[in-house]
Motif scaffolding. Structure first.
Motif, PDB file in Angstrom:
ATOM      1  N   PRO A  51       2.676  -3.450  54.509  1.00 51.87           N
ATOM      2  CA  PRO A  51       2.084  -4.441  53.606  1.00 51.87           C
ATOM      3  C   PRO A  51       0.809  -3.894  52.973  1.00 51.87           C
ATOM      4  O   PRO A  51       0.068  -3.114  53.601  1.00 51.87           O
ATOM      5  CB  PRO A  51       1.785  -5.620  54.537  1.00 51.87           C
ATOM      6  CG  PRO A  51       2.718  -5.443  55.692  1.00 51.87           C
ATOM      7  CD  PRO A  51       2.847  -3.967  55.878  1.00 51.87           C
ATOM      8  N   TRP A  52       0.556  -4.321  51.730  1.00 53.52           N
ATOM      9  CA  TRP A  52      -0.569  -3.748  50.999  1.00 53.52           C
ATOM     10  C   TRP A  52      -1.280  -4.792  50.145  1.00 53.52           C
ATOM     11  O   TRP A  52      -0.717  -5.841  49.807  1.00 53.52           O
ATOM     12  CB  TRP A  52      -0.113  -2.590  50.106  1.00 53.52           C
ATOM     13  CG  TRP A  52       0.996  -2.937  49.149  1.00 53.52           C
ATOM     14  CD1 TRP A  52       2.325  -2.848  49.371  1.00 53.52           C
ATOM     15  CD2 TRP A  52       0.846  -3.462  47.818  1.00 53.52           C
ATOM     16  NE1 TRP A  52       3.033  -3.278  48.269  1.00 53.52           N
ATOM     17  CE2 TRP A  52       2.147  -3.660  47.288  1.00 53.52           C
ATOM     18  CE3 TRP A  52      -0.260  -3.764  47.009  1.00 53.52           C
ATOM     19  CZ2 TRP A  52       2.371  -4.143  46.009  1.00 53.52           C
ATOM     20  CZ3 TRP A  52      -0.033  -4.255  45.726  1.00 53.52           C
ATOM     21  CH2 TRP A  52       1.262  -4.431  45.233  1.00 53.52           C
ATOM     22  N   LEU A  53      -2.512  -4.483  49.814  1.00 57.82           N
ATOM     23  CA  LEU A  53      -3.337  -5.267  48.900  1.00 57.82           C
ATOM     24  C   LEU A  53      -3.982  -4.315  47.913  1.00 57.82           C
ATOM     25  O   LEU A  53      -4.193  -3.130  48.216  1.00 57.82           O
ATOM     26  CB  LEU A  53      -4.448  -6.017  49.656  1.00 57.82           C
ATOM     27  CG  LEU A  53      -4.032  -7.050  50.698  1.00 57.82           C
ATOM     28  CD1 LEU A  53      -5.251  -7.479  51.509  1.00 57.82           C
ATOM     29  CD2 LEU A  53      -3.400  -8.250  50.018  1.00 57.82           C
ATOM     30  N   SER A  85      -3.412  -0.458  52.710  1.00 56.95           N
ATOM     31  CA  SER A  85      -2.199  -0.843  53.435  1.00 56.95           C
ATOM     32  C   SER A  85      -2.468  -0.779  54.933  1.00 56.95           C
ATOM     33  O   SER A  85      -3.460  -0.214  55.396  1.00 56.95           O
ATOM     34  CB  SER A  85      -1.032   0.079  53.060  1.00 56.95           C
ATOM     35  OG  SER A  85      -1.322   1.422  53.431  1.00 56.95           O
ATOM     36  N   GLY A  89       0.467  -6.861  57.796  1.00 60.27           N
ATOM     37  CA  GLY A  89      -0.251  -7.527  56.722  1.00 60.27           C
ATOM     38  C   GLY A  89      -1.086  -8.699  57.204  1.00 60.27           C
ATOM     39  O   GLY A  89      -2.122  -9.017  56.607  1.00 60.27           O
ATOM     40  N   SER A 121      -2.673  -9.824  45.528  1.00 57.49           N
ATOM     41  CA  SER A 121      -1.871 -10.016  46.732  1.00 57.49           C
ATOM     42  C   SER A 121      -0.541 -10.626  46.315  1.00 57.49           C
ATOM     43  O   SER A 121      -0.502 -11.730  45.777  1.00 57.49           O
ATOM     44  CB  SER A 121      -2.598 -10.954  47.709  1.00 57.49           C
ATOM     45  OG  SER A 121      -1.772 -11.272  48.808  1.00 57.49           O
ATOM     46  N   PRO A 124       5.277 -11.021  50.389  1.00 56.30           N
ATOM     47  CA  PRO A 124       5.769  -9.836  51.104  1.00 56.30           C
ATOM     48  C   PRO A 124       7.014  -9.201  50.493  1.00 56.30           C
ATOM     49  O   PRO A 124       7.129  -7.969  50.449  1.00 56.30           O
ATOM     50  CB  PRO A 124       6.042 -10.370  52.513  1.00 56.30           C
ATOM     51  CG  PRO A 124       5.093 -11.513  52.668  1.00 56.30           C
ATOM     52  CD  PRO A 124       5.008 -12.142  51.313  1.00 56.30           C
ATOM     53  N   GLU A 126       7.896  -9.092  47.383  1.00 52.49           N
ATOM     54  CA  GLU A 126       7.515  -8.352  46.187  1.00 52.49           C
ATOM     55  C   GLU A 126       6.713  -7.097  46.548  1.00 52.49           C
ATOM     56  O   GLU A 126       6.837  -6.062  45.876  1.00 52.49           O
ATOM     57  CB  GLU A 126       6.732  -9.246  45.235  1.00 52.49           C
ATOM     58  CG  GLU A 126       7.611 -10.325  44.636  1.00 52.49           C
ATOM     59  CD  GLU A 126       6.868 -11.231  43.668  1.00 52.49           C
ATOM     60  OE1 GLU A 126       5.903 -10.766  43.031  1.00 52.49           O
ATOM     61  OE2 GLU A 126       7.258 -12.407  43.553  1.00 52.49           O
ATOM     62  N   GLN A 127       5.893  -7.183  47.585  1.00 54.34           N
ATOM     63  CA  GLN A 127       5.217  -5.970  48.062  1.00 54.34           C
ATOM     64  C   GLN A 127       6.255  -4.916  48.425  1.00 54.34           C
ATOM     65  O   GLN A 127       6.108  -3.734  48.076  1.00 54.34           O
ATOM     66  CB  GLN A 127       4.360  -6.288  49.284  1.00 54.34           C
ATOM     67  CG  GLN A 127       3.160  -7.187  49.025  1.00 54.34           C
ATOM     68  CD  GLN A 127       2.367  -7.426  50.281  1.00 54.34           C
ATOM     69  OE1 GLN A 127       2.189  -6.512  51.090  1.00 54.34           O
ATOM     70  NE2 GLN A 127       1.886  -8.652  50.469  1.00 54.34           N
ATOM     71  N   TYR A 128       7.295  -5.345  49.126  1.00 58.47           N
ATOM     72  CA  TYR A 128       8.351  -4.422  49.532  1.00 58.47           C
ATOM     73  C   TYR A 128       9.049  -3.817  48.321  1.00 58.47           C
ATOM     74  O   TYR A 128       9.237  -2.591  48.241  1.00 58.47           O
ATOM     75  CB  TYR A 128       9.353  -5.157  50.421  1.00 58.47           C
ATOM     76  CG  TYR A 128      10.583  -4.333  50.756  1.00 58.47           C
ATOM     77  CD1 TYR A 128      10.574  -3.431  51.813  1.00 58.47           C
ATOM     78  CD2 TYR A 128      11.744  -4.454  49.995  1.00 58.47           C
ATOM     79  CE1 TYR A 128      11.695  -2.668  52.102  1.00 58.47           C
ATOM     80  CE2 TYR A 128      12.868  -3.699  50.281  1.00 58.47           C
ATOM     81  CZ  TYR A 128      12.835  -2.805  51.338  1.00 58.47           C
ATOM     82  OH  TYR A 128      13.935  -2.045  51.618  1.00 58.47           O
ATOM     83  N   ALA A 131       6.712  -1.406  46.326  1.00 60.17           N
ATOM     84  CA  ALA A 131       6.417  -0.163  47.042  1.00 60.17           C
ATOM     85  C   ALA A 131       7.621   0.753  47.133  1.00 60.17           C
ATOM     86  O   ALA A 131       7.488   1.987  47.056  1.00 60.17           O
ATOM     87  CB  ALA A 131       5.902  -0.494  48.442  1.00 60.17           C
TER      88      ALA A 131
END
Length: 797
Positions: A51-53, A85, A89, A121, A124, A126-128, A131
């Protein structure tokens, strides 16, 4: 910063085929369901992701003990330049909020409280997707999906007290059937809900569809399950339905507490953030995509503007999905009919799910194609706006893939946005009308003159638009080459439609306020509109020079009338001659020809095709609040007016007026459908100074409680009162208990002042008075309606 690969900006870079759903959690777990494009077998992958910001500073994380914490600084001038990251998260978020609270000296409880200028932010999933560079549906056609449709039949509309007594289901293999309550009490309904969940689990669809799924069916069954204490696990992983913020959905306040045993919302994107009592949610079933065909209907009609309404029955008829023997029952009568004739209700309900399946196939292809591009779940793209919902995720992925810092949302500098060009050259009735379409004028000008946002230092927006246009042209050619009705043609037409949606939203993205889109640039938008006005002016001057009569022109194109002696070849020749004079990449195309047009106001007009079909555009002719009797009169009168039959217009008026005065028109048909905007308490506070028909009607019917956003049908009764009429669910039919106590003279005035008035541009004032004169007040010296001719009046040269 890595060298840009513009194809990756549009399509992602991971070639994993057949993804039909993704579910990710904030702790770094992700589940990916894939359907093999060859065997159609479903596979499940359990994965870990980081997970990232994206932050504008690292201060709040200095010294934080977060497992796997890592960061890198991105290149370029953007404010959001630190990609952070971690393994989990949730731990990353807790550390960031704790650090921000210390720095600010106040308790920061949510990421979004930090503001879009300081943090990006994403949910999750969409983060996946961002990335990994993965997208949905690679290698799949729309018909490869396992799709299930279900539709509830209930005893009423209030899930707090009404019940589900039947559910129609259409299985992925096309079988239809019903699940029915075995009794009338709690236990019978609870058993029905369990059997529905079991049916869905056994069918294991990738997609669940219905019309108004998120506005009625899912909220209703979720609330009934909650009331009855029945676990409602409709997804592919255990646990209850989750929630997410949405632009269109049910108010969370109407569902009890936010975490009322139904799961908690995922983080939301800017378009779904609304203030708390109006916070709207949609339900999520992990592992399945929940598609509401009402979203596709609204999106389609926004561009086409041709649907008679957005209800399932009306849309199904429009697209030829409803059979001639289609069972129709008024909505308020369905449960009553079921008690005496359950077979009839079964036919009615199964027809609903059959039509939903057809409608999803006709209109759902655009969202399906968008899911192949944008890093968002399919169901989110189905209800997203094209600018913030599609373009923004594409740009975020592009910048992160290039290792470039993103700009923060910024307020504008106060420069006003200059409006688009809109000219009304004439009002009234014109004959032999041509529409010349400007294909995506503003995006074309952006491409032709390379006008993009100043802060987009990668040039990603223009690059994406360029590629979308190219892909759209390829898809259109492939669709033409594919056999009619084939899956390939359907897929390529869907791709073309999706590309058009996004291309046409590019200018809106550029022109939106800085707090709405990341790369908003009012100066660039104003340059586009300036060139648009120049281009539109050139088109109009050149068309007029060739002997046509200009009617209306805007960024969608130009309507004009041609001399009676012109052939279609002459019309096409003139359009081609003017098209050759326009800037490169700006395309003027012959779109259509019509027997007649009533030009009423800018973007409000009626068209009569050469084969006799009536097309209505604009709120003057198409409104959800219109009384059905007035709408029916207007359509009949317009057909006669555009055919040159003024006597027929008079006949339509006299017939409607006569049926009103004889009370031959059902009460439903004089009612207006209105949306409630005040709570009972708010109306009670204002009632002393201003009484409003809708609320007075509810109070008169005995209702003292209602919800903001609810729609009701109300009418004015004789003596100045107000009444409520039940919805007909588009089935029509008379109600034997109809009191027909409406105020006849009020609705006679509405007929004249509201509906007949919309034909006034097509007649000279003195002739209008003759056509719509009261039959009891005729003048001895008035001309006969048969002698009256329509008029066309120039308003702008």
């Amino acid at each position: 910063m890595t060298a840009p690969n513009e194809d990756e900006w549009l399509w992602g870079w991971d070639p994993t085929p057949g993804i039909v759903s993704v579910w990710a959690e904030a702790d770094g777990r992700a589940i990916v369901w894939r359907r093999d494009p060859e065997t159609k077998v479903l596979e499940r992958d359990d994965e870990r992701f980081r997970p990232w910001l994206l932050l504008d500073r690292l201060d709040d994380l200095r010294g934080a003990a977060v497992p796997g914490l890592a960061w890198r600084e991105l290149d370029g001038p953007g404010a959001l330049r630190f990609l952070v990251s971690a393994d989990d998260g949730n731990a990353l978020t807790r550390a960031l909020l704790a650090g921000a609270s210390r720095r600010l000296g106040e308790n920061v409880r949510q990421i979004r409280d930090l503001g879009d200028a300081h943090v990006l932010s994403l949910p999750p999933d969409e983060q996946y997707l961002v990335a990994t560079g993965r997208t949905y549906f690679r290698g799949l056609a729309f018909d490869d999906l396992r799709r299930l449709q279900f539709d509830l039949e209930t005893t009423g509309l209030d899930p707090a007290r009404d019940r589900i007594f039947l559910v129609a289901v259409r299985h992925p293999d096309g079988r239809v059937g019903t699940i029915e309550a075995r009794g009338t009490g709690d236990a019978a309904e609870a058993d029905l809900i369990r059997r529905l969940a079991a049916t869905i689990a056994e069918a294991d669809p990738d997609v669940i569809e219905n019309h108004n799924l998120h506005g009625f069916d899912l909220p209703f069954v979720a609330r009934r399950a909650q009331v009855l204490g029945v676990p409602l696990a409709l997804g592919r992983v255990g646990g209850p339905l989750r929630q997410r913020g949405a632009r269109r959905g049910v108010r969370a306040s109407g569902l009890g507490t936010r975490d009322s045993g139904l799961g908690s919302p995922q983080p939301t994107s800017p378009e779904s953030r609304v203030s708390s009592p109006d916070y709207r949610i949609r339900y999520v079933a992990p592992g399945r995509e929940l598609i509401d065909t009402l979203d596709a209907t609204i999106r389609y009609d926004h561009g086409a503007r041709e649907l008679p309404g957005h209800g399932l029955k009306a849309v199904a008829r429009h697209f030829g999905l409803a059979g001639p023997e289609r069972e129709l029952i008024r909505g308020d009568q369905i449960h009553v009919v079921y008690r005496t004739d359950p077979a009839r209700v079964r036919r009615y309900a199964t027809a609903d799910v059959e039509e939903v399946a057809g409608l999803a196939r006709v209109l759902g292809g655009a969202a399906f194609a968008l899911a192949r591009m944008a890093p968002r779940r399919y169901e989110r793209l189905a209800d997203a706006g094209a600018a913030t919902g599609v373009i923004d995720p594409l740009l975020v992925r592009a910048y992160l893939r290039a290792g470039a810092a993103l700009p923060a949302y910024e307020a504008g500098d106060g420069t006003p946005h200059s409006g688009a060009a809109l000219h009304l050259f004439a009002t009234g009735v014109a004959r032999h009308v041509v529409k010349a379409d400007v294909a995506s004028l503003y995006p074309s000008l952006m491409r032709a003159f390379r006008i993009g946002p100043a802060r987009d230092h990668l040039g990603a927006l223009l690059a994406i638009v360029d590629r979308l246009v190219a892909q759209r042209l390829e898809a259109k050619d492939a669709a033409r080459a594919a056999p009619a009705g084939s899956a390939e043609r359907h897929t390529q037409e869907a791709v073309s439609a999706a590309m058009k949606i996004v291309v046409n939203s590019a200018y809106g993205y550029l022109a939106a306020g800085g707090e709405l889109t990341r790369f908003a640039d009012v100066h660039a938008a104003n340059e586009v509109t300036r060139r648009g006005r120049e281009t539109l002016g050139l088109m109009c001057r050149e068309l007029a020079a060739r002997g046509v009569t200009l009617l209306e022109a805007d960024t969608d194109g130009v309507y004009f009338a041609v001399p009676d002696a012109w052939s279609e070849a002459d019309e096409r020749r003139v359009v081609a001659e003017v098209a050759a004079l326009l800037p490169p990449l700006v395309k003027l195309e012959f779109e259509g020809r019509y027997a007649a047009m009533l030009s009423h106001e800018p973007k409000n007009y009626a068209l009569l095709t050469y084969d006799g079909r009536l097309l209505l555009r604009g709120v003057a002719f198409r409104s959800s609040r219109a009384e059905p009797y007035g709408d029916a009169f207007l359509r009949r009168a317009l057909e006669r007016l555009l055919a040159g039959d003024v006597a027929g217009v008079r006949d339509a008026y006299l017939d409607t007026l006569g049926r009103l005065r004889a009370r031959a028109i059902p009460t439903h048909d004089v009612s207006s459908r209105v949306r409630l905007t005040k709570t009972p308490a708010q109306y009670a506070a204002s009632r002393g100074s201003r009484r409003e028909l809708a609320y007075e009607a509810l109070l008169a019917s005995g209702r003292s409680d209602w919800s903001v956003g609810e729609r009701v049908r109300v009418y004015r009764t004789q003596g100045g009162g107000a009444g409520v009429v039940p919805e007909r669910d588009e089935a029509g039919g008379a109600d034997a208990a109809d009191p027909r106590d409406y105020d006849v003279e009020h609705y006679a005035r509405v007929l004249l002042d509201t509906y007949a008035a919309r034909l006034a541009r097509g007649l000279a004032p003195e002739d209008f008075d003759v056509v719509f004169a009261d039959p009891d007040q005729l003048s001895l010296f008035a001309p006969r309606a048969e002698e009256i001719r329509t008029v066309l009046t120039t308003t702008l040269s």
